[in-house]
Design an enzyme around this catalytic site. Structure first.
Site, PDB file in Angstrom:
ATOM      1  N   LYS A 191       0.857  -1.199   0.000  1.00 26.12           N
ATOM      2  CA  LYS A 191       0.000   0.000   0.000  1.00 26.12           C
ATOM      3  C   LYS A 191       0.894   1.250   0.000  1.00 26.12           C
ATOM      4  CE  LYS A 191      -4.389  -1.272   1.812  1.00 26.12           C
ATOM      5  NZ  LYS A 191      -5.487  -0.818   2.639  1.00 26.12           N
ATOM      6  N   GLU A 235     -11.625 -13.076   7.422  1.00 28.08           N
ATOM      7  CA  GLU A 235     -10.492 -12.368   6.807  1.00 28.08           C
ATOM      8  C   GLU A 235      -9.205 -12.921   7.399  1.00 28.08           C
ATOM      9  OE1 GLU A 235      -9.756  -7.806   5.901  1.00 28.08           O
ATOM     10  OE2 GLU A 235      -8.980  -8.271   7.894  1.00 28.08           O
TER      11      GLU A 235
END
Ligand code: GTP
Ligand code: MG
Length: 272
Positions: A177, A204
């Site tokens: 990111k 997740e």
């Protein structure tokens, strides 16, 4: 993310008891009362006691909270299922690789507070179905490995199991990111077996190295400071964010180097 660690099994926040709900309602009413002009009639304690603390009202809350609590239990079961899968893989690889690929596993069910905030932020519908459908991270499992190779090895093994369905894969190791964040994210569905049915539940899974985890927790604390900072503090926070991007690159280099050394040691052992 507030993850609980290994065996500790601390269920995160949110589960208010009936007494806590009563106190919460009382506090909120008292706040509203304080905001009213002095001339307006006050909500009497009797009214709170007789109406808001009545058995009927408490039953109403209990009945309405039941599907939500049931849903949270499903997520907790799904976490146990995924943790077990990773623990089994870890045991198996500890024999074949002669080392444990997993350093630790941290899991958590998202707190009610965080769920509410996300519903607000992402404008998610308020039904149980909408929440199940649109929120992918109510159950979270974080797997910490020593080496980057082990992350992909474990992910491939998990996804090859025929009861695991891949919903989404985000590889922030190959494409970090802009913040510098690195981890492999998988949204999966796993079955949990109930009394009379099988239910697919989303989890997740975040896989990362020790270095990536160390970096993420430091960056996470800065994120909150950045949100609160203003004026000169804001400039300082921006500077620290820049330094963290450099740290992320350093830690990626360190991960790669450690892995290379480990491979060379393995080759040496193979030759001897
Ligand atoms: P959310 O709405 O936050 O769940 O985002 P998303 O659905 O786009 O998921 P994403 O894959 O971007 O990230 C989900 C989780 O990864 C977050 O809740 C964090 O735990 C972690 N994460 C993602 N980006 C960062 C980052 O820049 N810094 C840190 N420290 N953690 C991050
Ligand atoms: Mg999230």
């Amino acid at each position: 993310m507030g993850f609980r660690c290994g065996q500790e099994r601390v269920r995160q926040g949110g589960n208010m008891t009936a007494a806590q709900i009563q106190e919460d309602i009382k506090a909120r009413l008292s706040n509203i009362e304080n905001m009213l002009p002095a001339s307006m009639p006050r909500v009497s304690e009797d009214m709170i006691r007789d109406s808001l603390m009545s058995d009927e009202f408490l039953d109403f809350i209990k009945i309405n909270m039941m599907p939500v609590e049931q849903l949270m239990t499903f997520y907790q079961c799904a976490i146990m299922q995924v943790e077990t899968k990773f623990n089994i893989l870890n045991e198996q690889f500890s024999l074949s690789l002669d080392r444990n690929p997993i350093q630790s596993i941290k899991s958590r069910v998202k707190s009610y507070d965080s769920i509410m905030k996300k519903i607000r932020r992402k404008k998610i519908g308020l039904s149980i179905e909408d929440i199940e459908d649109k929120m992918n991270d109510i159950a979270g499992v974080r797997v910490i490995c020593s080496y980057v190779d082990d992350i992909y090895l474990l992910a491939d093994c998990l996804l090859s199991q025929d009861d695991v369905i891949l919903v989404e894969r985000k590889d922030y190791i190959k494409d970090p990111k802009p913040s510098g964040y690195r981890s492999l994210h998988l949204i999966i569905k796993v079955p949990i077996y109930l009394q009379n049915e099988k239910k697919e539940v989303k989890v997740e899974v975040q896989l990362r190295t020790i270095a990536m985890d160390f970096w993420a927790s430091l960056e996470h604390s800065l994120h909150y400071k950045r949100c609160q900072a203003d004026g000169a503090e804001c400039g300082e926070a921006e500077e620290l964010a820049g330094e963290l991007i450099e740290c992320a690159k350093e830690s990626a280099r360190l991960d790669a180097k450690m892995q290379e050394i480990r491979d060379r040691i393995a080759e040496l052992s193979g030759e001897s």
